[in-house]
Design a protein around this motif. Structure first.
Motif, PDB file in Angstrom:
ATOM      1  N   LEU A  12      65.062 -48.720  68.594  1.00 57.17           N
ATOM      2  CA  LEU A  12      64.292 -50.069  67.549  1.00 57.17           C
ATOM      3  C   LEU A  12      63.854 -50.374  66.527  1.00 57.17           C
ATOM      4  CD1 LEU A  12      61.762 -52.156  70.199  1.00 57.17           C
ATOM      5  CD2 LEU A  12      64.125 -52.449  69.388  1.00 57.17           C
ATOM      6  N   GLN A  13      64.445 -48.612  65.833  1.00 52.22           N
ATOM      7  CA  GLN A  13      63.703 -48.392  64.637  1.00 52.22           C
ATOM      8  C   GLN A  13      64.840 -48.626  63.580  1.00 52.22           C
ATOM      9  OE1 GLN A  13      63.463 -44.059  64.472  1.00 52.22           O
ATOM     10  NE2 GLN A  13      61.537 -44.007  66.084  1.00 52.22           N
ATOM     11  N   LYS A  14      66.090 -49.224  63.983  1.00 53.92           N
ATOM     12  CA  LYS A  14      66.812 -49.661  63.098  1.00 53.92           C
ATOM     13  C   LYS A  14      66.435 -51.436  62.784  1.00 53.92           C
ATOM     14  CE  LYS A  14      70.067 -50.769  66.904  1.00 53.92           C
ATOM     15  NZ  LYS A  14      71.493 -50.555  67.482  1.00 53.92           N
ATOM     16  N   HIS A  15      65.832 -51.639  64.050  1.00 61.36           N
ATOM     17  CA  HIS A  15      65.172 -52.845  63.251  1.00 61.36           C
ATOM     18  C   HIS A  15      64.219 -52.744  62.725  1.00 61.36           C
ATOM     19  CE1 HIS A  15      68.644 -54.274  66.217  1.00 61.36           C
ATOM     20  NE2 HIS A  15      68.082 -53.289  66.757  1.00 61.36           N
ATOM     21  N   ILE A  31      52.729 -57.267  68.224  1.00 62.22           N
ATOM     22  CA  ILE A  31      54.430 -57.581  68.253  1.00 62.22           C
ATOM     23  C   ILE A  31      54.757 -58.739  66.967  1.00 62.22           C
ATOM     24  CG2 ILE A  31      55.974 -58.955  69.587  1.00 62.22           C
ATOM     25  CD1 ILE A  31      55.049 -57.356  71.933  1.00 62.22           C
ATOM     26  N   ASP A  32      53.372 -59.578  67.297  1.00 60.79           N
ATOM     27  CA  ASP A  32      53.478 -60.613  65.796  1.00 60.79           C
ATOM     28  C   ASP A  32      53.772 -59.875  64.928  1.00 60.79           C
ATOM     29  OD1 ASP A  32      52.997 -62.744  67.929  1.00 60.79           O
ATOM     30  OD2 ASP A  32      51.123 -63.370  67.348  1.00 60.79           O
ATOM     31  N   ARG A  64      56.335 -58.313  59.991  1.00 58.36           N
ATOM     32  CA  ARG A  64      56.784 -58.144  58.766  1.00 58.36           C
ATOM     33  C   ARG A  64      58.606 -57.272  58.547  1.00 58.36           C
ATOM     34  NH1 ARG A  64      53.048 -52.710  58.802  1.00 58.36           N
ATOM     35  NH2 ARG A  64      50.928 -53.182  58.795  1.00 58.36           N
ATOM     36  N   PHE A  65      59.078 -57.290  60.178  1.00 58.74           N
ATOM     37  CA  PHE A  65      60.583 -57.091  59.964  1.00 58.74           C
ATOM     38  C   PHE A  65      60.870 -58.420  61.411  1.00 58.74           C
ATOM     39  CE2 PHE A  65      58.023 -53.480  60.679  1.00 58.74           C
ATOM     40  CZ  PHE A  65      58.353 -52.506  59.474  1.00 58.74           C
ATOM     41  N   PRO A  66      61.170 -59.625  60.601  1.00 59.76           N
ATOM     42  CA  PRO A  66      62.197 -60.602  61.321  1.00 59.76           C
ATOM     43  C   PRO A  66      63.150 -60.395  62.638  1.00 59.76           C
ATOM     44  CG  PRO A  66      61.756 -61.192  59.117  1.00 59.76           C
ATOM     45  CD  PRO A  66      61.268 -59.557  59.138  1.00 59.76           C
ATOM     46  N   GLY A  67      63.459 -61.532  63.229  1.00 62.78           N
ATOM     47  CA  GLY A  67      64.018 -60.619  64.430  1.00 62.78           C
ATOM     48  C   GLY A  67      63.784 -59.550  65.522  1.00 62.78           C
TER      49      GLY A  67
END
Length: 87
Positions: free
Chosen positions: A10-13, A31-32, A37-40
């Motif tokens: 998940l780091q790439k996201h 998670i919210d 910070r990282f939409p998606g």
């Protein structure tokens, strides 16, 4: 603030982040904030109001079955891990 560890897939996201300090009091709050910070990214961690199938959360060194409702302390570590099955 809880320290959140992002699993390698998940780091790439998450713009390459391996870990982040997130101001949250529950796993759901973490998670919210990750989604803000990282939409998606939320789609890879949550399915509706539950953790995604095949995903577990460890707070400090303890696996939790409370999912998004698990409360966090300010100095804890949060790890998202794949579920392991077998027999």
């Amino acid at each position: 603030m809880p320290r959140v560890f992002i699993p390698p897939p998940l780091q790439k996201h998450a713009d390459g982040h391996r870990e982040l300090d997130i101001d949250a009091t529950t796993v759901g709050g973490v998670i919210d904030e990750l989604e803000r910070r990282f939409p998606g990214l939320v789609n890879r961690l949550r399915d509706g109001e539950d953790l995604r199938s095949g995903l577990m959360v460890a707070v400090d060194s303890t696996m939790t079955d409370r999912g998004l409702l698990q409360e966090l302390t300010p100095d804890c570590e949060v790890h998202f891990l794949p579920s392991v099955g077998g027999g």
